[in-house]
Design an enzyme around this catalytic site. Structure first.
Site, mmCIF file in Angstrom:
data_model
loop_
_atom_site.group_PDB
_atom_site.id
_atom_site.type_symbol
_atom_site.label_atom_id
_atom_site.label_comp_id
_atom_site.label_asym_id
_atom_site.label_seq_id
_atom_site.Cartn_x
_atom_site.Cartn_y
_atom_site.Cartn_z
ATOM 1 N N HIS A 154 0.840 -1.208 0.000
ATOM 2 C CA HIS A 154 0.000 0.000 0.000
ATOM 3 C C HIS A 154 0.876 1.259 0.000
ATOM 4 O O HIS A 154 0.570 2.238 -0.687
ATOM 5 C CB HIS A 154 -0.877 0.053 1.259
ATOM 6 N N GLY B 94 -2.726 -1.917 -6.884
ATOM 7 C CA GLY B 94 -1.625 -2.888 -6.916
ATOM 8 C C GLY B 94 -1.832 -3.918 -8.020
ATOM 9 O O GLY B 94 -2.934 -4.452 -8.179
#
Ligand code: PAF
Length: 280
Positions: free
Chosen positions: A34, A144
Site C-alpha cells: 500500500h 496494486g
C-alpha cells in the site's frame, strides 16, 4: 494530514486541495504494498488522498469481512509519515445508507478467475471504487498489480463510464523470499508461510521458460501446476495463463504478452499472485 469520516466533510476538504490529486484506495491494515501506491501517487501528483474502507459488498457471505484485519491508528501513523494530505475513512452506513441498491455490472473481464470463484465480488469492488472516484475526484488512482484482474476491471469501468482520470497499476511488492505482500498473509501459520513460497517459485519458473522462448499457454500452465502441486500444504484453486487485457485463457501460442495468475489455498487462507510475461 486530515482524516475525514463523512462524504460531505471529505468534499469540503478536497475542494481546498490545489493541483493534481492522486488516490490510493485501500481496505487498511497497510503494508509496504500500500505504501508503494502512496509513494508513486506522491511522485506523480501535488497531493495524495488515501481511502481506508473495508468494503462489505465485495465479500461473499462465507468470506472474512468480519475478521478482516483492521488497525486504523497504525494506518494513520504510517500515512502521516508518507506525507498524505487527506484520509477518507467512512463507515459502512455512510457509504451504503438504507435504500442503497445501485451497482456496477462489470462485464466479461470480471467473469473468469476471481470472478468465477467469488460471485458478486467485482460488482462490489467496482461500485465502491466508482463511489470513491465520485467523492474524491482524483486525477490519478493507484492500484496494486497483485490484484491483476481488479486492475483490468477498474480500467474497463473507467473507460466505459468515462471517468476523467488515469488508472495506474503499481508493481507487486514482495517479501524477501518472493511472497507477494497481502494483508491476509498474517493468517498463515509458520509452516504455511514457508509453503506459500511455491507461488512465486511457479511464477518465476514460468518467467524463465518464457525467456527461453516458450509461448504455449498450456505448457506454461502445466509448468506452474507441476511446481505448486507437490507442496502438501497447498491446494490449487486455479492456474491461469491468459490474455493480459481480456483475461481469456491462452491455449496455444501466446501473443507478445501473457498474464500468469494463481490462486492457492493454505488451509483457510486463500492467496493470489501473478506475473506478466512479455511487454504490456
Ligand atoms: O484492493 C483493495 O484493497 C480493494 O478491492 C479496493 C480497491 C480498496 C476496493 O475496496
Amino acid at each position: 494530514m486530515q482524516t475525514l469520516h463523512t462524504i460531505a466533510d471529505f468534499r469540503r476538504a478536497r475542494g481546498k486541495v490545489a493541483g493534481d490529486l492522486g488516490l490510493a484506495p485501500t481496505m487498511g491494515f497497510l503494508h509496504e504494498g500500500h505504501l508503494e501506491l502512496v509513494r508513486r501517487a506522491r511522485a506523480e501528483n501535488d497531493a495524495v488522498a488515501v481511502s481506508i474502507f473495508v468494503n462489505p459488498t465485495q465479500f461473499g457471505p462465507a468470506e472474512d469481512f468480519k475478521e478482516y484485519p483492521r488497525d486504523l491508528d497504525r494506518d494513520l501513523e504510517l500515512l502521516a509519515k508518507e506525507g498524505v494530505a487527506l484520509v477518507f475513512n467512512p463507515s459502512p452506513e455512510e457509504m451504503y445508507p438504507p435504500g442503497h441498491g445501485t451497482g456496477i455490472d462489470t462485464g466479461p473481464v470480471s467473469a473468469p478467475l476471481e470472478g468465477s470463484r467469488r460471485p458478486g465480488h467485482f460488482r462490489g469492488v467496482a461500485t465502491v471504487v466508482a463511489k470513491l472516484f465520485n467523492i474524491v475526484q482524483p486525477n490519478r488512482a493507484y492500484f496494486g498489480q497483485k490484484d491483476a484482474q481488479q486492475v483490468q476491471v477498474i480500467k474497463r469501468m473507467a473507460r466505459d463510464l468515462d471517468f476523467p482520470l488515469e488508472i495506474v497499476a503499481v508493481p507487486t511488492v514482495r517479501e524477501p523470499d518472493g511472497l507477494a505482500m497481502s494483508s491476509r498473509n498474517i493468517y498463515l501459520d509458520p509452516r504455511q508461510r514457508v509453503a506459500a513460497r511455491c507461488l512465486y517459485r511457479g511464477l518465476t519458473l514460468a518467467g524463465e521458460r518464457w525467456a527461453q522462448g516458450e509461448r504455449d499457454g498450456g505448457a506454461l500452465r502445466a509448468l506452474v501446476n507441476e511446481t505448486i502441486e507437490p507442496e502438501p500444504l497447498a491446494a490449487i484453486d486455479y492456474v491461469s495463463v491468459a490474455d493480459v487485457e481480456t483475461l481469456h485463457e491462452l491455449e496455444g501460442a501466446a501473443g507478445p504478452a501473457a498474464l500468469v495468475s494463481v490462486a492457492v489455498r493454505f488451509g483457510k487462507v486463500r492467496l493470489i499472485d501473478n506475473v506478466v510475461l512479455g511487454g504490456v
